[in-house]
Motif scaffolding. Sequence first.
Motif, mmCIF file in Angstrom:
data_model
loop_
_atom_site.group_PDB
_atom_site.id
_atom_site.type_symbol
_atom_site.label_atom_id
_atom_site.label_comp_id
_atom_site.label_asym_id
_atom_site.label_seq_id
_atom_site.Cartn_x
_atom_site.Cartn_y
_atom_site.Cartn_z
ATOM 1 N N ARG A 264 0.742 -1.145 0.183
ATOM 2 C CA ARG A 264 -0.046 -0.183 0.064
ATOM 3 C C ARG A 264 0.742 1.296 0.117
ATOM 4 N NH1 ARG A 264 -4.766 1.590 4.137
ATOM 5 N NH2 ARG A 264 -5.664 3.254 3.206
ATOM 6 N N GLN A 265 1.898 1.214 0.766
ATOM 7 C CA GLN A 265 2.664 2.230 0.746
ATOM 8 C C GLN A 265 3.566 2.583 -0.512
ATOM 9 O OE1 GLN A 265 5.434 1.225 3.900
ATOM 10 N NE2 GLN A 265 3.974 1.800 5.630
ATOM 11 N N ARG A 266 3.766 1.628 -1.239
ATOM 12 C CA ARG A 266 4.497 1.559 -2.449
ATOM 13 C C ARG A 266 3.578 2.240 -3.512
ATOM 14 N NH1 ARG A 266 4.904 -1.009 -7.438
ATOM 15 N NH2 ARG A 266 3.136 -2.182 -6.919
ATOM 16 N N VAL A 267 2.436 1.874 -3.432
ATOM 17 C CA VAL A 267 1.403 2.245 -4.434
ATOM 18 C C VAL A 267 1.162 3.782 -4.239
ATOM 19 C CG1 VAL A 267 -1.128 2.153 -5.135
ATOM 20 C CG2 VAL A 267 0.300 0.053 -4.908
ATOM 21 N N ARG A 268 0.918 4.268 -2.942
ATOM 22 C CA ARG A 268 0.890 5.645 -2.563
ATOM 23 C C ARG A 268 1.835 6.502 -2.996
ATOM 24 N NH1 ARG A 268 -0.898 6.931 3.066
ATOM 25 N NH2 ARG A 268 -1.420 8.803 2.257
ATOM 26 N N ALA A 269 3.038 5.879 -2.756
ATOM 27 C CA ALA A 269 4.410 6.524 -3.272
ATOM 28 C C ALA A 269 4.466 6.832 -4.934
ATOM 29 C CB ALA A 269 5.717 5.841 -2.687
ATOM 30 N N ILE A 270 3.995 5.910 -5.519
ATOM 31 C CA ILE A 270 3.958 6.082 -7.043
ATOM 32 C C ILE A 270 3.005 7.476 -7.113
ATOM 33 C CG2 ILE A 270 3.123 5.125 -9.091
ATOM 34 C CD1 ILE A 270 4.074 2.449 -8.187
ATOM 35 N N ALA A 271 1.839 7.215 -6.701
ATOM 36 C CA ALA A 271 0.846 8.335 -6.880
ATOM 37 C C ALA A 271 1.402 9.800 -6.371
ATOM 38 C CB ALA A 271 -0.262 7.964 -6.138
ATOM 39 N N MET A 272 2.392 9.950 -5.683
ATOM 40 C CA MET A 272 2.971 11.024 -5.134
ATOM 41 C C MET A 272 4.255 11.471 -5.612
ATOM 42 S SD MET A 272 2.200 10.643 -0.906
ATOM 43 C CE MET A 272 3.736 11.538 -0.456
ATOM 44 N N SER A 273 4.621 10.560 -6.732
ATOM 45 C CA SER A 273 6.117 10.674 -7.299
ATOM 46 C C SER A 273 6.115 11.549 -8.787
ATOM 47 C CB SER A 273 6.676 9.415 -7.620
ATOM 48 O OG SER A 273 5.792 8.783 -8.734
ATOM 49 N N ALA A 274 7.241 11.636 -9.169
ATOM 50 C CA ALA A 274 7.514 12.568 -10.550
ATOM 51 C C ALA A 274 7.499 11.456 -11.664
ATOM 52 C CB ALA A 274 8.564 13.444 -10.471
ATOM 53 N N THR A 275 7.098 9.947 -11.424
ATOM 54 C CA THR A 275 7.285 8.965 -12.351
ATOM 55 C C THR A 275 6.116 8.882 -12.688
ATOM 56 O OG1 THR A 275 6.795 7.245 -10.727
ATOM 57 C CG2 THR A 275 9.099 8.209 -10.726
ATOM 58 N N PRO A 276 5.807 7.878 -13.844
ATOM 59 C CA PRO A 276 4.476 7.740 -14.695
ATOM 60 C C PRO A 276 3.518 7.005 -13.515
ATOM 61 C CG PRO A 276 6.280 6.660 -15.959
ATOM 62 C CD PRO A 276 6.750 7.421 -14.941
ATOM 63 N N GLY A 277 2.183 7.661 -13.508
ATOM 64 C CA GLY A 277 1.460 7.286 -12.436
ATOM 65 C C GLY A 277 1.318 8.238 -11.216
ATOM 66 N N GLY A 278 2.360 9.231 -11.243
ATOM 67 C CA GLY A 278 2.484 10.078 -9.995
ATOM 68 C C GLY A 278 1.750 11.430 -10.473
ATOM 69 N N ASP A 279 1.909 12.610 -9.400
ATOM 70 C CA ASP A 279 1.675 13.836 -9.752
ATOM 71 C C ASP A 279 2.534 14.759 -10.247
ATOM 72 O OD1 ASP A 279 3.375 14.119 -7.543
ATOM 73 O OD2 ASP A 279 1.922 14.601 -6.089
ATOM 74 N N GLY A 280 3.708 14.148 -10.637
ATOM 75 C CA GLY A 280 4.524 15.054 -11.344
ATOM 76 C C GLY A 280 5.489 15.686 -10.479
#
Length: 463
Positions: A264-280
Amino acid sequence: VKGGDGNTAFMNFRPSSFRDMAGNFNDQFFSIPTTEIPDTRPPEIIGSELFYGTGLLFIHFSESIDVTPTDMVNVSGFYISNETKLGEFGTIHVEGGRVTTPITDNSTFSISLTEEQRAQAVRMSGTPGGDVGSIILDVLAGTVYDLAGNPNVLFFHVVIVEHEDNVPPLILSSMLNLSTGHLIIQSSETMDTTPTSTDPLAPLNASRIALVNSEFNAVAMETERTTPGVTNVLINLDGAQYIQCDGHPMDCDKVYVTIVLTERQRVRAIAMSATPGGDGVGMTLSLLKFAVRDIALNFQNTTHNVIVNETADTIRPNTLSATLNYSNGLLTIFADETVDTTPTSLIHPEFFSFVNDNNVATTSSRVQNINAAQVQISPDGLSFSMILTEYERFRVLEMSDTPGGDGTPVLLEIATGGYFDIGQNSNEHETQIIVTEHRDSVHPELITAWLDLNNGTLRVFFS
């Protein structure tokens, strides 16, 4: 003599430098030749000290030692040993250390241990982080020379005065692999990842570490610890663990630590990241005091705004299994990582097919597509569901290993692009996925009936 400049030494005496028994002072004397007796006594070690905070090993001799140049000292001749435990991990060969101070010949000089040597010395010491027993120094013959060129003799069991390491580690940088959820935190010194049963505190308190989306917020930190996912400000890493290492602490403890995030933490981190799937926007790392510690049991100080070097999630999701309930046509897919189901349009039923190796009476093909299946609304997770249309349900049932089928279980095939993970990676083309089949146990219900009195045709409608 040996060690000199090759010229004879002379002595000069000023008037009244000394007097005879009658009290008469000498006159002035110049250039009195000196009979020189060579220095043949080898230098002796009279003590040593080790400062664990800096890794400096000071060695005290009975006379000045030739350290100019510093390679006059053969550091490979020094050995630090554990007084309570010998063997592979009980002796440190100081080879690789370097002479640091002084820069001129003196009766004391120091050797700067490598970080690996310093850390192992702490483990063997009688200071915090050690095994209670003290350490000793052994010096091979010919390791150092005095100014006359006399080598030292062999010295065994020289007591080392220990000065504990009370320097807290500094957090230098961090890296997060969003494919694996491995967070690597780089420190200024060796960190403790291998606690003993007698440790009063665990070496990792992940609830005091956060991946921060914008700016650290203490209230959000506590809220996220008790109720994960209620904010998008940060991710409290409570529940994350050090990566498992079953070796000796010398092999496991490094100047970095690897923390494995929960899924769950990994998935949330993707969403908060500057990588594909993130917020930039890239994340930063915050560590409150008492989050991680060095091998001398010193915890780091509170540290904010550590840049997180993000590596995008590039691993495609894989399907683990599927279940199909023939009573209601509910198909559930289980994946090895979180699937992006928001919105449901990211799931493509047209890429899903059921396959059977036997032909059945009313099925002309061994393949049944489920293009019209209805994807069910659900949060992102390790599974997702869709409901087959009635036509799709009974066509697949006819190919099943349940009552009404042909006795052979169906298999699921998913083409590339059937679904995606949070990092926007689609599944691979997967075939022969095992489907757990649940028989149709719902009795048919009569809905209505039509009777055409013109021709006597009766039409009956069922559920």
